[in-house]
Design a protein around this motif. Structure first.
Motif, PDB file in Angstrom:
ATOM      1  N   GLY A 282      37.444  42.129  38.181  1.00 53.59           N
ATOM      2  CA  GLY A 282      38.709  41.480  37.824  1.00 53.59           C
ATOM      3  C   GLY A 282      39.348  40.902  39.065  1.00 53.59           C
ATOM      4  O   GLY A 282      38.654  40.663  40.062  1.00 53.59           O
ATOM      5  N   VAL A 283      40.679  40.715  39.012  1.00 56.44           N
ATOM      6  CA  VAL A 283      41.349  40.344  40.251  1.00 56.44           C
ATOM      7  C   VAL A 283      41.343  41.583  41.148  1.00 56.44           C
ATOM      8  O   VAL A 283      41.166  42.705  40.658  1.00 56.44           O
ATOM      9  CB  VAL A 283      42.803  39.842  40.011  1.00 56.44           C
ATOM     10  N   GLU A 285      43.575  43.260  42.844  1.00 55.91           N
ATOM     11  CA  GLU A 285      44.631  44.263  42.724  1.00 55.91           C
ATOM     12  C   GLU A 285      44.310  45.280  41.625  1.00 55.91           C
ATOM     13  O   GLU A 285      43.955  44.896  40.510  1.00 55.91           O
ATOM     14  CB  GLU A 285      45.975  43.605  42.413  1.00 55.91           C
ATOM     15  N   GLY A 286      44.437  46.539  41.967  1.00 55.93           N
ATOM     16  CA  GLY A 286      44.246  47.586  40.961  1.00 55.93           C
ATOM     17  C   GLY A 286      42.848  48.176  40.957  1.00 55.93           C
ATOM     18  O   GLY A 286      42.648  49.292  40.489  1.00 55.93           O
ATOM     19  N   LYS A 289      42.402  51.547  42.976  1.00 55.12           N
ATOM     20  CA  LYS A 289      42.989  52.705  42.270  1.00 55.12           C
ATOM     21  C   LYS A 289      42.089  53.123  41.116  1.00 55.12           C
ATOM     22  O   LYS A 289      41.881  54.303  40.862  1.00 55.12           O
ATOM     23  CB  LYS A 289      44.361  52.316  41.695  1.00 55.12           C
ATOM     24  N   LEU A 290      41.576  52.118  40.413  1.00 56.99           N
ATOM     25  CA  LEU A 290      40.703  52.399  39.279  1.00 56.99           C
ATOM     26  C   LEU A 290      39.429  53.105  39.754  1.00 56.99           C
ATOM     27  O   LEU A 290      38.971  54.075  39.136  1.00 56.99           O
ATOM     28  CB  LEU A 290      40.352  51.093  38.559  1.00 56.99           C
ATOM     29  N   GLU A 293      40.104  56.630  40.328  1.00 51.45           N
ATOM     30  CA  GLU A 293      40.178  57.376  39.058  1.00 51.45           C
ATOM     31  C   GLU A 293      38.788  57.703  38.532  1.00 51.45           C
ATOM     32  O   GLU A 293      38.533  58.817  38.050  1.00 51.45           O
ATOM     33  CB  GLU A 293      40.869  56.513  37.992  1.00 51.45           C
TER      34      GLU A 293
ATOM     35  N   ARG B 180      46.742  49.042  29.856  1.00 48.85           N
ATOM     36  CA  ARG B 180      47.756  49.945  30.407  1.00 48.85           C
ATOM     37  C   ARG B 180      49.058  49.206  30.690  1.00 48.85           C
ATOM     38  O   ARG B 180      50.115  49.813  30.720  1.00 48.85           O
ATOM     39  CB  ARG B 180      47.233  50.541  31.708  1.00 48.85           C
ATOM     40  N   GLN B 206      40.405  32.259  39.135  1.00 49.98           N
ATOM     41  CA  GLN B 206      39.815  33.575  38.848  1.00 49.98           C
ATOM     42  C   GLN B 206      40.846  34.533  38.258  1.00 49.98           C
ATOM     43  O   GLN B 206      40.594  35.727  38.164  1.00 49.98           O
ATOM     44  CB  GLN B 206      39.204  34.152  40.119  1.00 49.98           C
ATOM     45  N   THR B 208      42.775  36.311  35.194  1.00 44.97           N
ATOM     46  CA  THR B 208      42.165  36.779  33.948  1.00 44.97           C
ATOM     47  C   THR B 208      43.198  36.898  32.831  1.00 44.97           C
ATOM     48  O   THR B 208      43.393  37.976  32.261  1.00 44.97           O
ATOM     49  CB  THR B 208      41.499  38.155  34.169  1.00 44.97           C
ATOM     50  N   LEU B 238      45.138  46.394  34.151  1.00 51.00           N
ATOM     51  CA  LEU B 238      45.634  47.341  35.141  1.00 51.00           C
ATOM     52  C   LEU B 238      47.017  46.914  35.636  1.00 51.00           C
ATOM     53  O   LEU B 238      47.251  45.723  35.832  1.00 51.00           O
ATOM     54  CB  LEU B 238      44.670  47.399  36.327  1.00 51.00           C
ATOM     55  N   ASP B 240      48.507  46.921  38.496  1.00 52.67           N
ATOM     56  CA  ASP B 240      48.527  46.115  39.717  1.00 52.67           C
ATOM     57  C   ASP B 240      48.007  44.696  39.461  1.00 52.67           C
ATOM     58  O   ASP B 240      48.458  43.735  40.083  1.00 52.67           O
ATOM     59  CB  ASP B 240      47.687  46.773  40.820  1.00 52.67           C
ATOM     60  N   ALA B 241      47.036  44.590  38.565  1.00 53.38           N
ATOM     61  CA  ALA B 241      46.490  43.270  38.245  1.00 53.38           C
ATOM     62  C   ALA B 241      47.537  42.436  37.509  1.00 53.38           C
ATOM     63  O   ALA B 241      47.700  41.236  37.770  1.00 53.38           O
ATOM     64  CB  ALA B 241      45.234  43.409  37.388  1.00 53.38           C
ATOM     65  N   ARG B 244      50.045  41.208  39.960  1.00 59.06           N
ATOM     66  CA  ARG B 244      49.490  40.069  40.711  1.00 59.06           C
ATOM     67  C   ARG B 244      49.657  38.759  39.907  1.00 59.06           C
ATOM     68  O   ARG B 244      50.071  37.722  40.443  1.00 59.06           O
ATOM     69  CB  ARG B 244      48.013  40.339  40.997  1.00 59.06           C
TER      70      ARG B 244
END
Lengths: 518, 401
Positions: A282-283, A285-286, A289-290, A293, B180, B206, B208, B238, B240-241, B244
Motif C-alpha cells: 500500500g502507501v 504509512e502504516g 506498524k502493521l 502487529e 480500521r 500510487q 489507494t 490503516l 496512518d495510510a 496520508r
C-alpha cells in the motif's frame, strides 16, 4: 479428404516450417505438466496472427478435426493434452505485447506472452498484472486465461478472471470477435467472464485486453518460522481476522524447507517445521506498524524466528524459498504429484493433520507448500514412479485428499483447473443438472465439440449427452435430437485412450474406421 | 396477473415448473429498485406470474472466520450488513437503496457502487450460486471457497443477465474485513476540466482510494454540495495510510485548482457515501426525468460528460450526474420536455453507444434504444438465451436478447 491434404493446407496457412508432423516431434505435445494421461496430436502448427488461427480453425472444421490450444505446456491439469489427437495450435510465436494504455489501466497482448515477461515489461512503466502463478517464469497469458490461474498475490487482488477485460475469440466457424476492450459494464451476457477458466473449450483466444494495476508504493514481507505447522496455520487465521487483508500468505512445511535449504542454502534452522511468508502493501504509512502487529501474532503462535523484510533485497530473500519450492523438490524425491484443492480457511489446521494421516497410511511423504490466505492447498505427494506400486499409492493419496477437502466444504481445484486430470472428480461436487447447465453454455460456443474435446466433463456424461438430456427436460425434443454428440461420444465404446501413444493411435484408428475424420 | 412469494427454492421451482408447463411468463421482482430498467415484458397474451423474491431471505451458511457467506437472493443489502457488521466484516458493494435492494436483484442487474474502484463489484465477490432453471430444475455452480476453478464460471453468466436465463435463488460471497479507518475528502472545482485533472492525477498515482466519485448535483437528502462540481475521494484502510491520503490528496487537488475542501469522518462519512450510492437510484424517479448510465473508457469520460452538459444546455434540460470517475462509468439524470429529452438521448447515443436507459418518462418508453447500441456477440447471446430458456419464460423481451 485426407490427412495429407489437411497438412498441406495448414502449410499454406502458416508456412511449412511452422507445421510439426514428425512423430518424434509430436511426442513433445502429448501432455502438459500433467503426465498421468498422454496423447500425441496428429499435427501442430505455430501461427503468429489471429488470421492464421482463424484460417486453420476453418480448415479443421471442414475436416472435422479437433483443435486444442497450447501455450507453454506448464498446465497441471492436462488442459492442452489433445485427448483425441487432431490439431494442436501453439501460441509460442504469438508472443507480442501489442499496446500499452496506462491511462486506461490496460494492455493488449497476444496469448503466448509469458506472464513473467509481461510483469517485467509492465514494471518498467510502474504497473503490474495481478495474477502471478508459481510457474510465471514459463507460463503464458493464454494458459492463465484458459485455467483462470491464481498465484500468491490473489488473496488481495483476485485471480485472472478479475483482470481480463476482453478477449479476441476465434469461434468454431472461424469467425473472429472481440468480447470487450476495457470499456466497463458490457451490455448483454458476460462473454469475457465465461471464457476465463473454460480450458479453451469455447473458442481460441488470439488476443486479449488485460487490466493492469499501479505498482504499490511500498511493500513489507515477513518470513516466520514455526516449530509445527498448526501454529503457522493459526497465525494465518488470526492475521486474516485482524482486519487487514494481506497481499499474500504462503506456507511451506518441513519437507519443502528441507528441499529449499539443500538447494539454496537459505540457512533455515532444522527445528523449523513450517515457514510462513506474509506480504502487505500500500502507501508507505502504516505498513511498519502493521508489520509489527503481524510479527507479534506470529510470536504469540509460537514462531521460533521471524525475519521481517523491508528492503527489496531482504524481500527477494524471504520469497526465494517459496518461489523456488517446486524446483527444489527434485532434491528430495524423483517425482511428485501436486494436488490442488481448496478448503474453507478455518479448516486448514485440521485438514493439514488429516493429510499427514493419509500420507502415513500409504507410506509416502506429502510435502505442503500452499496459498494459506486463500485456503488453497497444494499437497505434493513425493514418490518414485519407477519403484513398485508408488505411482498407484500416490494417486490413491491424491484421491483421498480431494475427498477429504470436499467433505469439509472444499472444492477439487483452486487454480490449476479440472481439464483432464480432475474431470472424473466433477461428480463429487456437481450433479447432472449442475453439469447440464455448464454443458448448455459449452454448446452455445462449441456445438461441433471441436475445441479441446474430452475436458472438464466426466467421461460418464460428455457435454453432448448432457445437453440432449437437458433439452428433453426443457421440452425441446427437436433440439435434443439435433445435438452434435461429438467425438467424445463417438469414442464412448472404447473410452478415451489412456496412457500413451499406442493406445491413442488405436483409438484414433477406431475413429478413422468409423469415418469420423481424415 | 398473479404475484407469488415462494418461501423456499423448492416452492419457487414448483412455480417455475408450473409456468413452464402452462406456457406462462415469469417476471422477477426483488426490492423493486431496478424495475424501471429494460424493455417492457413481451408477454404476447401469455399469463404473467410475478415472483416476489423477498420470501427467500435466509442465511444459508455463515462462518465468520472463513469470511464467506451464503445467502438467499431475496435478502436485502441492509439485512446482510446487519449480519456481518458485528463481526467487523462487510460485503463492499454500496448499491442504491440498500434497505430495499436485494442481493439477487443486484446480481441480476450487475449493480455497482462508488467503491467499485477499490473493491470491484459482485462479479469479483461472488463465489457460488444456486439457480432455478427455466425447466424448474435446480442447479448450482461454484462453491463456498474464496478460490475455485472447479467447472465453468456460471456465476459470470448469471451476473448481469437480468433474470433472463435462470432465477438466482442463493449466492455465496467473499467478505472483507471492515477497514480500521476511513475518511471522505470532498473537493470542489469550478470546471469539469479542472475536476478531471485531479481524477487523472489520482489514476496515475500510487494512492489507494476506494472510491473517486465525481458529482454534479444540487442539494439532495440534506447533504449540501459546496460547489456545482465536486470530486469526492473515499480513503480507507490503516489509520496512518488514511491520514496520508487526507494530507496529500487535498494538497494535490489544490495545486490543480480545487476551490473548496470538506473532510468527513465517522457518521458524516457514512451518511455522505450512502447519499452518493443513492444518487443514481431509479426506484423513485420523478416522472419527467430521464436516467441514463453511460460507460466508456476512463480516458474518454471527461469529454463524454462535457458533451452531455453541452447537449443538455442545447436542449434546455437540467442535468445532474455522478460518475465513478476512474472507472469510466457515469449516471446522468436529465429533466425537461419529452421531445428535448429524446433529442438529447439520440445525440448522446450517437457518440457513446454504451448508453443504457435506466428510467424514462412514460411517454418516451418505447421510443428510446433502451440498451444502447453496443452489444458485442449478439448471436452467441441469442444462442445462450435459447439454450437456457427456449420457451421465453423468464423476463421475456426485457433484455438485449
Amino acid at each position: 479428404m485426407n490427412r495429407i491434404a489437411f497438412i498441406q493446407a495448414l502449410e499454406k496457412i502458416v508456412g511449412k516450417k511452422y507445421v510439426v508432423q514428425d512423430k518424434a516431434a509430436l511426442m513433445l505435445y502429448e501432455a502438459d505438466g500433467c503426465i498421468m494421461e498422454t496423447h500425441a496430436p496428429d499435427v501442430v502448427i505455430m501461427p503468429t496472427s489471429t488470421e492464421e488461427v482463424a484460417a486453420a480453425i476453418k480448415l479443421a472444421r471442414e475436416y472435422d478435426v479437433p483443435v486444442t490450444a497450447r501455450g507453454s505446456g506448464t498446465g497441471l491439469s492436462g488442459g492442452s493434452t489433445p485427448v483425441f489427437g487432431g490439431l494442436v495450435i501453439t501460441t509460442t510465436r504469438m508472443n507480442r505485447v501489442l499496446e500499452l494504455d496506462t491511462r486506461n489501466n490496460r494492455v493488449r497482448v497476444q496469448p503466448g506472452v509469458i506472464n513473467f515477461e509481461l510483469s517485467q515489461y509492465l514494471m518498467t512503466h510502474g504497473y503490474h498484472f495481478a495474477a502471478d502463478p508459481s510457474s510465471q517464469k514459463a507460463c503464458s497469458i493464454g494458459g492463465n486465461i484458459a485455467m483462470n490461474s491464481g498465484g500468491p498475490h490473489c488473496v488481495k487482488y483476485g485471480v485472472t478472471g478479475s483482470h481480463v477485460l476482453g478477449l479476441k475469440l476465434v469461434l468454431e466457424d472461424g469467425s473472429i470477435m472481440w468480447t470487450g476492450d476495457g470499456t466497463p459494464d458490457g451490455i448483454g451476457y458476460d462473454l469475457t467472464g465465461v471464457n476465463v477458466g473454460a480450458a479453451g473449450g469455447f473458442g481460441f483466444v488470439s488476443e486479449t485486453w488485460l487490466r493492469i494495476m499501479r505498482m504499490p508504493e511500498s511493500v513489507r514481507v515477513v518470513l516466520a518460522l514455526f516449530p509445527e505447522i498448526r501454529g503457522a496455520a493459526e497465525a494465518v487465521s488470526e492475521v486474516i481476522a485482524s482486519g487487514f487483508l494481506p497481499t499474500a500468505m504462503e506456507m511451506m512445511d518441513k519437507w519443502v524447507i528441507k528441499a529449499v535449504n539443500k538447494s539454496y542454502n537459505l540457512g533455515i534452522p532444522d527445528a523449523a517445521k513450517a515457514a510462513l511468508i506474509i506480504e502487505v502493501d500500500g502507501v508507505d504509512e502504516g505498513l511498519d506498524k502493521l508489520l509489527a502487529e503481524i510479527v507479534s501474532i506470529c510470536e504469540k503462535r509460537g514462531a521460533l524466528e521471524i525475519r521481517p523484510a523491508k528492503t527489496p533485497e531482504e524481500q527477494i530473500n524471504a520469497w526465494a524459498a517459496r518461489k523456488n519450492a517446486f524446483g527444489a523438490m527434485g532434491r528430495v524425491a524423483r517425482s511428485y504429484y501436486l494436488v490442488d484443492t481448496v478448503v474453507p480457511r478455518t479448516k486448514l489446521p485440521d485438514v493439514l493433520e488429516q493429510v499427514q494421516r493419509i500420507s502415513e497410511k500409504y507410506d509416502l511423504p506429502v510435502a505442503n507448500v500452499f496459498h494459506a490466505g486463500d485456503g488453497n492447498l497444494h499437497p505434493l505427494v513425493l514418490y518414485d514412479r519407477t519403484r513398485g506400486d508408488e505411482d498407484e499409492r500416490a494417486h490413491k493419496i491424491a484421491t483421498e485428499v480431494m475427498e477429504l477437502c470436499v467433505s469439509v466444504g472444499g472444492v477439487i481445484s483452486g487454480e490449476h483447473g479440472v481439464a483432464l486430470e480432475k474431470k472424473n472428480y466433477m461428480p463429487a461436487l456437481f450433479n447432472d443438472d449442475d453439469l447440464g447447465a455448464m454443458a448448455a453454455l459449452h454448446e452455445c460456443f462449441n456445438a461441433s465439440k471441436m475445441f479441446n474435446p474430452g475436458k472438464t466433463f466426466p467421461d460418464s456424461c460428455p457435454p453432448g449427452a448432457l445437453v440432449a438430456r437437458r433439452r428433453r427436460i426443457l421440452g425441446d425434443k427437436a433440439g435434443a435430437d439435433a445435438v452434435h454428440i461429438g467425438r467424445a461420444a463417438a469414442l464412448a465404446n472404447g473410452g478415451p485412450a489412456r496412457h500413451g501413444h499406442h493406445d491413442q493411435q488405436q483409438a484414433l484408428d477406431r475413429v478413422v474406421k468409423q469415418g469420423a475424420w481424415v | 396477473m398473479t404475484t407469488l412469494t415462494p418461501k423456499t427454492p423448492a416452492e419457487l421451482a414448483e412455480i417455475v415448473q408450473h409456468a413452464h408447463e402452462t406456457n406462462a411468463v415469469i417476471v422477477l421482482q426483488g426490492g423493486g429498485t431496478h424495475q424501471s430498467i429494460g424493455n417492457p415484458i413481451a408477454a404476447n397474451g401469455r399469463e404473467i406470474i410475478t415472483i416476489n423474491m423477498r420470501g427467500l431471505n435466509r442465511v444459508i451458511e455463515y462462518e465468520p472466520n472463513d469470511m464467506v457467506i451464503g445467502v438467499e437472493a431475496g435478502m436485502t443489502f441492509a439485512e446482510l450488513d446487519a449480519i456481518v457488521r458485528p463481526n467487523g466484516q462487510m460485503l463492499p458493494l454500496d448499491v442504491p437503496l440498500p434497505e430495499r435492494c436485494t442481493i439477487g436483484g443486484a446480481l441480476a442487474v450487475a449493480a455497482d457502487g462508488p467503491r467499485r474502484l477499490g473493491y470491484g463489484t459482485l462479479r469479483d465477490l461472488i463465489l457460488g450460486a444456486q439457480v432455478v432453471e427455466a425447466s424448474g430444475r435446480i442447479s448450482k455452480a461454484g462453491g463456498m471457497t474464496v478460490k475455485n476453478v472447479s467447472g465453468y464460471d456460471m456465476m459470470k453468466l448469471y451476473h448481469g443477465s437480468y433474470g433472463t436465463l435462470s432465477i438466482i435463488t442463493s449466492a455465496n460471497f467473499k467478505l472483507l474485513p471492515r477497514p480500521r479507518a476511513a475518511a471522505t475528502l470532498r473537493m470542489g472545482f469550478e470546471s469539469l476540466a479542472a475536476a478531471f485533472k485531479l481524477v487523472d492525477a489520482l489514476q496515475a498515482s500510487q494512492f489507494t482510494p476506494a472510491a473517486v466519485e465525481l458529482i454534479c448535483d444540487a442539494k439532495h437528502n440534506g447533504v449540501s454540495l459546496t460547489t456545482q462540481i465536486e470530486v469526492a475521494v473515499l480513503t480507507d484502510g490503516l489509520p496512518d495510510a488514511v491520514a496520508r491520503h487526507e494530507r496529500d490528496i487535498p494538497a494535490l487537488a489544490k495545486g490543480l485548482g480545487s476551490t473548496t475542501l470538506t473532510v468527513l469522518h465517522g457518521n458524516q462519512h457514512d451518511t455522505f457515501w450512502a447519499y452518493v450510492a443513492d444518487l443514481n437510484q431509479v426506484a423513485d424517479l420523478q416522472p419527467d426525468k430521464l436516467a441514463l448510465k453511460l460507460a466508456c473508457l476512463p480516458s474518454q469520460l471527461g469529454d463524454a460528460l462535457a458533451l452531455a452538459q453541452k447537449l443538455a444546455a442545447q436542449h434546455a434540460l437540467t442535468l445532474t450526474l455522478n460518475a465513478r470517475a476512474i472507472n469510466g462509468v457515469a449516471y446522468l439524470r436529465a429533466r425537461g420536455a419529452n421531445a428535448n429529452l429524446q433529442a438529447f438521448h439520440t445525440a448522446l447515443l450517437a457518440q457513446h453507444p454504451r448508453l443504457v436507459v435506466m428510467g424514462a418518462p412514460e411517454a418516451l418508453r418505447g421510443k428510446l434504444a433502451i440498451w444502447g447500441n453496443d452489444v458485442r456477440g449478439r448471436d452467441i447471446m441469442q444462442r445462450i438465451k435459447h439454450e437456457f430458456d427456449p420457451q421465453g419464460l423468464l423476463n421475456p423481451g426485457r433484455f438485449v436478447v
